[in-house]
Design a protein around this motif. Sequence first.
Motif, mmCIF file in Angstrom:
data_model
loop_
_atom_site.group_PDB
_atom_site.id
_atom_site.type_symbol
_atom_site.label_atom_id
_atom_site.label_comp_id
_atom_site.label_asym_id
_atom_site.label_seq_id
_atom_site.Cartn_x
_atom_site.Cartn_y
_atom_site.Cartn_z
ATOM 1 N N VAL A 1 0.846 -1.196 0.000
ATOM 2 C CA VAL A 1 0.000 0.000 0.000
ATOM 3 C C VAL A 1 0.876 1.238 0.000
ATOM 4 O O VAL A 1 1.729 1.401 0.875
ATOM 5 C CB VAL A 1 -0.908 0.043 1.245
ATOM 6 C CG1 VAL A 1 -1.700 1.354 1.275
ATOM 7 C CG2 VAL A 1 -1.841 -1.145 1.260
ATOM 8 N N ALA A 2 0.672 2.096 -0.981
ATOM 9 C CA ALA A 2 1.351 3.385 -1.005
ATOM 10 C C ALA A 2 0.310 4.469 -1.249
ATOM 11 O O ALA A 2 -0.527 4.325 -2.147
ATOM 12 C CB ALA A 2 2.412 3.419 -2.096
ATOM 13 N N GLY A 3 0.365 5.502 -0.444
ATOM 14 C CA GLY A 3 -0.531 6.634 -0.624
ATOM 15 C C GLY A 3 0.239 7.830 -1.138
ATOM 16 O O GLY A 3 0.411 8.018 -2.353
ATOM 17 N N ARG A 4 0.751 8.609 -0.202
ATOM 18 C CA ARG A 4 1.407 9.863 -0.550
ATOM 19 C C ARG A 4 2.558 9.730 -1.542
ATOM 20 O O ARG A 4 2.730 10.627 -2.382
ATOM 21 C CB ARG A 4 1.845 10.579 0.740
ATOM 22 C CG ARG A 4 0.653 11.111 1.517
ATOM 23 C CD ARG A 4 0.978 11.444 2.957
ATOM 24 N NE ARG A 4 1.192 10.235 3.752
ATOM 25 C CZ ARG A 4 1.459 10.227 5.045
ATOM 26 N NH1 ARG A 4 1.559 11.369 5.701
ATOM 27 N NH2 ARG A 4 1.616 9.084 5.689
ATOM 28 N N PRO A 5 3.367 8.637 -1.488
ATOM 29 C CA PRO A 5 4.442 8.539 -2.499
ATOM 30 C C PRO A 5 3.908 8.571 -3.933
ATOM 31 O O PRO A 5 4.640 8.918 -4.862
ATOM 32 C CB PRO A 5 5.099 7.189 -2.190
ATOM 33 C CG PRO A 5 4.830 6.960 -0.734
ATOM 34 C CD PRO A 5 3.456 7.552 -0.494
ATOM 35 N N VAL A 6 2.631 8.223 -4.103
ATOM 36 C CA VAL A 6 2.026 8.305 -5.444
ATOM 37 C C VAL A 6 1.180 9.569 -5.570
ATOM 38 O O VAL A 6 1.370 10.376 -6.485
ATOM 39 C CB VAL A 6 1.151 7.056 -5.736
ATOM 40 C CG1 VAL A 6 0.370 7.232 -7.038
ATOM 41 C CG2 VAL A 6 2.018 5.807 -5.784
ATOM 42 N N THR A 7 0.251 9.744 -4.646
ATOM 43 C CA THR A 7 -0.757 10.791 -4.836
ATOM 44 C C THR A 7 -0.183 12.201 -4.690
ATOM 45 O O THR A 7 -0.757 13.150 -5.209
ATOM 46 C CB THR A 7 -1.924 10.613 -3.837
ATOM 47 O OG1 THR A 7 -1.401 10.633 -2.509
ATOM 48 C CG2 THR A 7 -2.650 9.303 -4.079
ATOM 49 N N GLN A 8 0.933 12.345 -3.980
ATOM 50 C CA GLN A 8 1.519 13.676 -3.830
ATOM 51 C C GLN A 8 2.743 13.866 -4.713
ATOM 52 O O GLN A 8 3.434 14.887 -4.604
ATOM 53 C CB GLN A 8 1.832 13.950 -2.357
ATOM 54 C CG GLN A 8 0.538 13.997 -1.547
ATOM 55 C CD GLN A 8 0.717 14.470 -0.121
ATOM 56 O OE1 GLN A 8 1.797 14.920 0.269
ATOM 57 N NE2 GLN A 8 -0.345 14.359 0.653
ATOM 58 N N ALA A 9 3.014 12.904 -5.572
ATOM 59 C CA ALA A 9 4.146 13.049 -6.496
ATOM 60 C C ALA A 9 3.752 14.006 -7.617
ATOM 61 O O ALA A 9 2.582 14.079 -8.000
ATOM 62 C CB ALA A 9 4.511 11.684 -7.078
ATOM 63 N N PRO A 10 4.714 14.741 -8.160
ATOM 64 C CA PRO A 10 4.400 15.629 -9.291
ATOM 65 C C PRO A 10 3.829 14.850 -10.472
ATOM 66 O O PRO A 10 2.988 15.352 -11.200
ATOM 67 C CB PRO A 10 5.765 16.238 -9.640
ATOM 68 C CG PRO A 10 6.661 15.972 -8.486
ATOM 69 C CD PRO A 10 6.109 14.792 -7.748
ATOM 70 N N ASP A 11 4.293 13.614 -10.643
ATOM 71 C CA ASP A 11 3.804 12.758 -11.727
ATOM 72 C C ASP A 11 3.334 11.435 -11.101
ATOM 73 O O ASP A 11 4.106 10.473 -11.021
ATOM 74 C CB ASP A 11 4.948 12.520 -12.734
ATOM 75 C CG ASP A 11 4.591 11.459 -13.780
ATOM 76 O OD1 ASP A 11 3.400 11.096 -13.906
ATOM 77 O OD2 ASP A 11 5.528 10.983 -14.460
ATOM 78 N N PRO A 12 2.072 11.380 -10.651
ATOM 79 C CA PRO A 12 1.607 10.190 -9.931
ATOM 80 C C PRO A 12 1.707 8.891 -10.734
ATOM 81 O O PRO A 12 2.083 7.856 -10.185
ATOM 82 C CB PRO A 12 0.144 10.518 -9.607
ATOM 83 C CG PRO A 12 0.083 12.008 -9.627
ATOM 84 C CD PRO A 12 1.060 12.442 -10.667
ATOM 85 N N VAL A 13 1.394 8.950 -12.020
ATOM 86 C CA VAL A 13 1.464 7.726 -12.824
ATOM 87 C C VAL A 13 2.921 7.268 -12.935
ATOM 88 O O VAL A 13 3.236 6.078 -12.799
ATOM 89 C CB VAL A 13 0.833 7.936 -14.217
ATOM 90 C CG1 VAL A 13 1.005 6.695 -15.085
ATOM 91 C CG2 VAL A 13 -0.649 8.275 -14.070
ATOM 92 N N GLY A 14 3.820 8.237 -13.134
ATOM 93 C CA GLY A 14 5.249 7.897 -13.189
ATOM 94 C C GLY A 14 5.720 7.312 -11.867
ATOM 95 O O GLY A 14 6.489 6.345 -11.837
#
Length: 233
Positions: free
Chosen positions: A207-220
Motif C-alpha cells: 500500500v502506497a498513498g502519498r508517495p504516489v498521490t503527492q508526487a508531481p507525476d503520480p502515474v510515473g
Amino acid sequence: MAELVVALDYPEAAPALDMARRLAGTVPWVKVGLELFTAEGPALVAALKDLGFKVFLDLKFLDIPNTVRGAVRSAARLGADMVNIHVLGGARMAEAALEGRDAGTGPGATRPLLLGVTVLTSMADADLPVDYPGGAGALALELARRARGYYLDGVVCSGLEAARIKAACGTDFRCLTPGIRPAGGSDDQRRTVTPAQAVAAGADYLVAGRPVTQAPDPVGAARELLRDMGAGN
Ligand code: C5P
C-alpha cells in the motif's frame, strides 16, 4: 507476484476520482480509508469499481461482535474486494466478521478478503500504549499468529515483519504492507520499507498513498514503484 494498492486519502470524491482515472490501467487496486469513506460513502466505492479497480475498504473495524458482523456484511454487499478488522478484537469478533462476510456475499460473487490489522505501521516501539517484550514487531507477529488461528485470510503489517509472519503462518497467509517509502523521507510513518524490501519479505500487497498521490507525476511514481517491486512496466 505482489500487487500495488494506492491509498486514495482525499477529503472528497472529486480529487479521488481524478487520481483514480489517471491511475486506471496502471494500478490494479485502490484503497478507500476512513477519511474518504466518511465523506463520500458507498457511491464512491461503486464509482471506483466502475473504473475497473479492485477496492480495499480500509475501515479497520473494532467493535462488539454483533456490530462488526453487520459492518463486514455491509462492506461485502458494497462489492469491496478486501476489508479489514483489528486482530485486537479477539476470536469472537473475528468469527462474527467471517459470518458477516458470508452473509453479505451474493450468490456467485467472490468473497472479499478479510485481513486483520496487527500494529499500525505509524507506530514505533515507543508509540505502543503498553510495554510488549520485543516491541512492535514482536507484537505484530503474535497478533498475526492469532489472526491465522481465527481463520482470517491474512494481516496488515509492516514489511519489516512480513518475512517472520510468513514463516510462522504459512506462505498462503496474506501480508499487506503499508508504510512503503521509495527512499527515506520522514512523515508520520515509522516502520517503513522500500518496495523491493517488502517484496523480498514476501508481502502480497503493497500500500502506497502519498508517495504516489503527492508526487508531481503520480502515474510515473506508480510505475517506478511497480518497477521496484519487479512488476514493472
Ligand atoms: O500515504 P501513505 O503511503 O502513508 O498511506 C498509507 C495508507 O495505509 C494510509 O491510508 C493509512 O491509513 C494506511 N494504513 C497504514 N498502516 C496500517 C494500516 C493502514 O498506514 N497498519
